[in-house]
Write a protein that holds these residues in place. Structure first.
Motif, PDB file in Angstrom:
ATOM      1  N   ALA A  86      12.940  15.834  91.267  1.00  0.00           N
ATOM      2  CA  ALA A  86      11.643  15.876  91.944  1.00  0.00           C
ATOM      3  C   ALA A  86      11.789  15.403  93.385  1.00  0.00           C
ATOM      4  N   SER A  87      12.614  14.393  93.612  1.00  0.00           N
ATOM      5  CA  SER A  87      12.777  13.887  94.979  1.00  0.00           C
ATOM      6  C   SER A  87      13.519  14.897  95.856  1.00  0.00           C
ATOM      7  N   LEU A  88      14.399  15.705  95.248  1.00  0.00           N
ATOM      8  CA  LEU A  88      15.064  16.749  96.025  1.00  0.00           C
ATOM      9  C   LEU A  88      14.078  17.845  96.427  1.00  0.00           C
ATOM     10  N   LYS A  89      13.150  18.152  95.525  1.00  0.00           N
ATOM     11  CA  LYS A  89      12.153  19.199  95.807  1.00  0.00           C
ATOM     12  C   LYS A  89      11.188  18.773  96.914  1.00  0.00           C
ATOM     13  N   LEU A  90      10.975  17.465  97.058  1.00  0.00           N
ATOM     14  CA  LEU A  90      10.007  16.968  98.043  1.00  0.00           C
ATOM     15  C   LEU A  90      10.533  17.065  99.473  1.00  0.00           C
ATOM     16  N   ARG A  91      11.841  17.149  99.634  1.00  0.00           N
ATOM     17  CA  ARG A  91      12.405  17.174 100.980  1.00  0.00           C
ATOM     18  C   ARG A  91      12.146  18.478 101.683  1.00  0.00           C
TER      19      ARG A  91
END
Length: 40
Positions: A35-40
């Motif tokens: 999820a944190s990768l998708k937010l970038r």
């Protein structure tokens, strides 16, 4: 056996209980990471 795993077994948890809980924690952490990768 990892020291943390051994600690949980000595405190009364069954082998399968320890393993399944570690799997659940691992899956949650992987989802948070993705999820944190998708937010970038």
């Amino acid at each position: 056996m990892a020291p943390l795993h051994h600690h949980f077994e000595k405190s009364g948890w069954k082998e399968t209980q320890v393993v399944v809980r570690f799997w659940i924690i691992t899956m949650l952490l992987c989802l948070i990471g993705l999820a944190s990768l998708k937010l970038r």
